[in-house]
Every structure is written in C-alpha cells, then in structure tokens.
Design a protein around this motif. Structure first.
Motif, PDB file in Angstrom:
ATOM      1  N   LEU A 237      55.512 -10.901  -4.498  1.00 47.48           N
ATOM      2  CA  LEU A 237      56.688 -12.387  -4.172  1.00 47.48           C
ATOM      3  C   LEU A 237      55.170 -12.298  -2.834  1.00 47.48           C
ATOM      4  O   LEU A 237      55.322 -11.343  -1.988  1.00 47.48           O
ATOM      5  CB  LEU A 237      57.720 -11.979  -3.770  1.00 47.48           C
ATOM      6  N   VAL A 238      55.259 -13.839  -2.307  1.00 49.12           N
ATOM      7  CA  VAL A 238      54.280 -13.882  -1.435  1.00 49.12           C
ATOM      8  C   VAL A 238      54.789 -14.505   0.072  1.00 49.12           C
ATOM      9  O   VAL A 238      54.344 -14.736   1.461  1.00 49.12           O
ATOM     10  CB  VAL A 238      52.845 -14.623  -1.836  1.00 49.12           C
TER      11      VAL A 238
ATOM     12  N   THR B  22      69.752 -22.445   2.159  1.00 50.26           N
ATOM     13  CA  THR B  22      71.101 -22.441   2.462  1.00 50.26           C
ATOM     14  C   THR B  22      71.091 -21.205   3.037  1.00 50.26           C
ATOM     15  O   THR B  22      70.449 -20.477   2.359  1.00 50.26           O
ATOM     16  CB  THR B  22      72.002 -23.286   1.480  1.00 50.26           C
ATOM     17  N   ALA B  23      72.504 -20.742   3.358  1.00 46.16           N
ATOM     18  CA  ALA B  23      73.169 -19.569   3.216  1.00 46.16           C
ATOM     19  C   ALA B  23      73.118 -18.695   2.297  1.00 46.16           C
ATOM     20  O   ALA B  23      73.370 -17.588   2.745  1.00 46.16           O
ATOM     21  CB  ALA B  23      74.342 -19.969   4.226  1.00 46.16           C
ATOM     22  N   THR B  24      73.455 -19.511   0.422  1.00 45.44           N
ATOM     23  CA  THR B  24      73.600 -19.349  -0.878  1.00 45.44           C
ATOM     24  C   THR B  24      72.468 -18.749  -1.148  1.00 45.44           C
ATOM     25  O   THR B  24      71.934 -18.626  -2.919  1.00 45.44           O
ATOM     26  CB  THR B  24      74.579 -18.881  -1.188  1.00 45.44           C
ATOM     27  N   ALA B  25      71.164 -19.493  -0.796  1.00 43.18           N
ATOM     28  CA  ALA B  25      70.411 -20.018  -1.741  1.00 43.18           C
ATOM     29  C   ALA B  25      68.616 -19.650  -0.925  1.00 43.18           C
ATOM     30  O   ALA B  25      68.296 -20.533  -0.060  1.00 43.18           O
ATOM     31  CB  ALA B  25      70.512 -21.499  -2.451  1.00 43.18           C
ATOM     32  N   ARG B  26      67.466 -19.022  -1.842  1.00 42.10           N
ATOM     33  CA  ARG B  26      66.574 -19.308  -1.472  1.00 42.10           C
ATOM     34  C   ARG B  26      64.951 -19.846  -2.245  1.00 42.10           C
ATOM     35  O   ARG B  26      65.195 -19.683  -3.377  1.00 42.10           O
ATOM     36  CB  ARG B  26      65.939 -17.639  -1.447  1.00 42.10           C
ATOM     37  N   THR B  27      64.538 -20.198  -1.733  1.00 40.46           N
ATOM     38  CA  THR B  27      62.808 -20.268  -2.843  1.00 40.46           C
ATOM     39  C   THR B  27      62.325 -19.343  -2.581  1.00 40.46           C
ATOM     40  O   THR B  27      61.791 -18.688  -1.349  1.00 40.46           O
ATOM     41  CB  THR B  27      62.496 -21.840  -2.229  1.00 40.46           C
ATOM     42  N   LEU B  28      61.605 -19.131  -3.473  1.00 38.36           N
ATOM     43  CA  LEU B  28      60.292 -17.451  -3.626  1.00 38.36           C
ATOM     44  C   LEU B  28      59.215 -17.683  -4.437  1.00 38.36           C
ATOM     45  O   LEU B  28      58.870 -18.575  -5.642  1.00 38.36           O
ATOM     46  CB  LEU B  28      61.563 -16.702  -5.055  1.00 38.36           C
ATOM     47  N   ARG B  29      57.848 -17.899  -3.745  1.00 35.69           N
ATOM     48  CA  ARG B  29      56.418 -17.789  -3.705  1.00 35.69           C
ATOM     49  C   ARG B  29      55.660 -16.638  -4.482  1.00 35.69           C
ATOM     50  O   ARG B  29      55.988 -16.211  -3.431  1.00 35.69           O
ATOM     51  CB  ARG B  29      55.806 -18.437  -2.774  1.00 35.69           C
ATOM     52  N   PHE B  30      55.338 -17.338  -5.708  1.00 32.79           N
ATOM     53  CA  PHE B  30      54.766 -14.999  -6.361  1.00 32.79           C
ATOM     54  C   PHE B  30      53.190 -16.007  -6.510  1.00 32.79           C
ATOM     55  O   PHE B  30      53.344 -17.192  -6.818  1.00 32.79           O
ATOM     56  CB  PHE B  30      55.873 -15.583  -7.516  1.00 32.79           C
TER      57      PHE B  30
ATOM     58  N   ASP C  53      67.807  -9.230  -1.971  1.00 31.69           N
ATOM     59  CA  ASP C  53      67.187  -7.928  -1.163  1.00 31.69           C
ATOM     60  C   ASP C  53      65.260  -7.680  -1.082  1.00 31.69           C
ATOM     61  O   ASP C  53      65.131  -6.866  -0.773  1.00 31.69           O
ATOM     62  CB  ASP C  53      67.228  -6.862  -2.183  1.00 31.69           C
ATOM     63  N   ILE C  54      64.977  -9.101  -2.577  1.00 36.74           N
ATOM     64  CA  ILE C  54      63.512  -8.621  -2.716  1.00 36.74           C
ATOM     65  C   ILE C  54      62.319  -8.828  -1.230  1.00 36.74           C
ATOM     66  O   ILE C  54      63.031 -10.342  -0.938  1.00 36.74           O
ATOM     67  CB  ILE C  54      63.562  -9.756  -4.007  1.00 36.74           C
TER      68      ILE C  54
ATOM     69  N   GLU D 124      57.576  -7.140  -6.389  1.00 36.86           N
ATOM     70  CA  GLU D 124      56.835  -7.557  -8.045  1.00 36.86           C
ATOM     71  C   GLU D 124      58.033  -7.740  -8.957  1.00 36.86           C
ATOM     72  O   GLU D 124      58.915  -6.825  -8.740  1.00 36.86           O
ATOM     73  CB  GLU D 124      55.624  -6.485  -8.264  1.00 36.86           C
ATOM     74  N   VAL D 125      58.331  -8.492  -9.550  1.00 41.69           N
ATOM     75  CA  VAL D 125      59.294  -8.670 -10.812  1.00 41.69           C
ATOM     76  C   VAL D 125      58.233  -8.994 -11.851  1.00 41.69           C
ATOM     77  O   VAL D 125      56.908  -9.338 -12.198  1.00 41.69           O
ATOM     78  CB  VAL D 125      60.228 -10.035 -10.931  1.00 41.69           C
ATOM     79  N   GLU D 126      58.363  -9.370 -13.271  1.00 45.56           N
ATOM     80  CA  GLU D 126      57.756  -9.233 -14.206  1.00 45.56           C
ATOM     81  C   GLU D 126      57.942 -10.701 -14.745  1.00 45.56           C
ATOM     82  O   GLU D 126      59.546 -11.117 -14.371  1.00 45.56           O
ATOM     83  CB  GLU D 126      58.207  -8.614 -15.425  1.00 45.56           C
ATOM     84  N   LEU D 127      58.276 -11.935 -14.770  1.00 42.25           N
ATOM     85  CA  LEU D 127      58.223 -13.032 -15.510  1.00 42.25           C
ATOM     86  C   LEU D 127      57.763 -13.975 -17.287  1.00 42.25           C
ATOM     87  O   LEU D 127      56.079 -13.374 -17.161  1.00 42.25           O
ATOM     88  CB  LEU D 127      56.939 -13.823 -14.098  1.00 42.25           C
TER      89      LEU D 127
END
Length: 240
Positions: free
Chosen positions: A19-20, A26-34, A94-95, A100-103
């Motif tokens: 994760l970078v 929104t209050a309950t949604a998140r965009t994650l750039r890896f 939490d992340i 790191e995660v597996e993709l």
C-alpha cells in the motif's frame, strides 16, 4: 472462452501488493493504491482478489473491481466497508501505508471496455458499483466514442470520486436525498431516467451495469424493455 484468451494475453498472477496511498471516498469507503511489482496490466472493468493471512495461518479472500485503468505496476481498489466482513474492515479501517497484501489478478474478461471497441458506451452504476465504471471513464481518450454515466446513490455524502464527476457526461441520480438545486425528486432509477439521461437504443450503445443484485436486475430489465439489444448489455453484480 473470452476470459481464457484474456488471461493468456495479460496473464493473471498472485503477487505481493504494498500500500502506497489511501483516499477516503465516503465515511465507509476507501480507495487504496498499491505498488505491485510484476503486475501484468489490466483492462478497465477487470477485478482482483485480495487475500489476507492471519498469524495463525487463517486466510480470507475477497474480490474487488479495479477502480483505475492500467498504470504500470500500480493498482487501485475502492472498497466499501461490510461491517461483519472478513476483509473489508481491515482494508477500510486498519491497513496502513507500507502494509502488504496478496493480490491475484487481473481477473475477468466479459465486463471490460477495450479502447478499440466501437460505438457509444452507457455506464450505469449503483453505490459502490461505480468502481469499475470509473476505470472505464478514466481509460477513454479524446478519440474514444461517446460515454454517458448514470450514477445512482442515496445521498450526496454517498458519492464516490466526487471530485471527478462534474461533467456533462455524468448524471447523479439520488434515491433518498438530493442537494439543493437538483430538480429531479429523489427516487430509484426508472424508465424515465433512462430516457432523459441515458443513450437511446437506436444509437446501439454497449451498456455496462454494476451494483447490488437487485439494482442490476432492475436496470437490465429497463434497458431491455427500452429495446436495447441484450447482447450489448453487460452486468456485474454483488451482494443480495
């Protein structure tokens, strides 16, 4: 067959994703750039599986649409919190950058838009179903055929990618509460909305519909009732 051919060309892989960057939608949604070294690239509309592994070896895996077009070895996922879920609470709450995660991906070959694809495009999303449609919007170029997006959301605070959707090609359809100045009374998407804001069947658009199962079933039915060719209607659904 189409999915098999696509995997041969792009090659889906199980890779480590770091994760970078994060952005709250929104209050309950998140965009994650890896950052994903070795990522083979993807088409707008594809998805990837995220696998988490606990210290005791227990694993949980969920599938998420890729919410941005191909960008080298970077991948974006936009995740809606499912309170009792096994994966989304970690990804939304939490992340942290550096984790790191597996993709596994890219996956899927039907619900995709290709730059060489002819004809206009009608995108219809409900809630978090906007994620793969946003990737399609961002993948187009000035030379692409006409695009139109109808995005159904409950309230203004539920809009994903709000800063990107101020365009004459985009119509927000509110179901519970609309901002000041919006003439359309909040209601669920209906045939009149497709006529007023969509593309007519006579233009032969390829239609992409994504959202909860009930939303997708309603919208695909409306499109077919409006004489859209079922072969040009592609759907991606989730939930109950």
């Amino acid at each position: 067959m189409a999915g098999t051919a696509l995997r041969r060309r792009l090659g889906h892989r199980r890779l480590t994703a770091r994760l970078v960057e994060t952005r709250d939608e929104t209050a309950t949604a998140r965009t994650l750039r890896f950052a994903v070294p070795g990522w083979p690239g993807h088409l707008a509309g594809q998805h990837a599986d995220v696998r988490l592994t606990a210290e005791d070896g227990y694993t949980a895996q969920r599938s998420y649409s890729l919410s941005a077009p191909a960008d080298g070895e970077f991948v974006e996922l936009t995740v809606q919190l499912v309170p009792d879920g096994e994966v989304s609470p970690y990804l939304v709450r939490d992340i942290e950058v550096g984790d790191e995660v597996e993709l596994l991906g890219p996956l899927g070959g039907w619900f995709v838009w290709r730059p060489e694809q002819p004809g206009p495009v009608l995108l219809i999303g409900g809630g978090s179903g906007i994620a793969p449609l946003r990737a399609m919007l961002r993948a187009r170029s000035a030379a692409s055929p006409p695009f139109r997006l109808l995005y159904s959301v409950r309230t203004p605070s539920d809009v994903y990618f709000a800063g990107e959707l101020d365009s004459p090609d985009v119509t927000l359809l509110y179901t519970r509460e609309a901002p000041d100045g919006v003439e359309r009374t909040p209601h669920r998407i209906d045939a009149a909305d497709l006529t007023a804001y969509g593309l007519p069947a006579a233009e032969e658009p390829t239609c992409y519909v994504c959202g909860p199962t009930s939303f997708v079933e309603t919208v695909t039915g409306l499109l077919i009732d409006a004489a859209h060719d079922p072969a040009r209607v592609r759907a991606e659904r989730f939930g109950g």
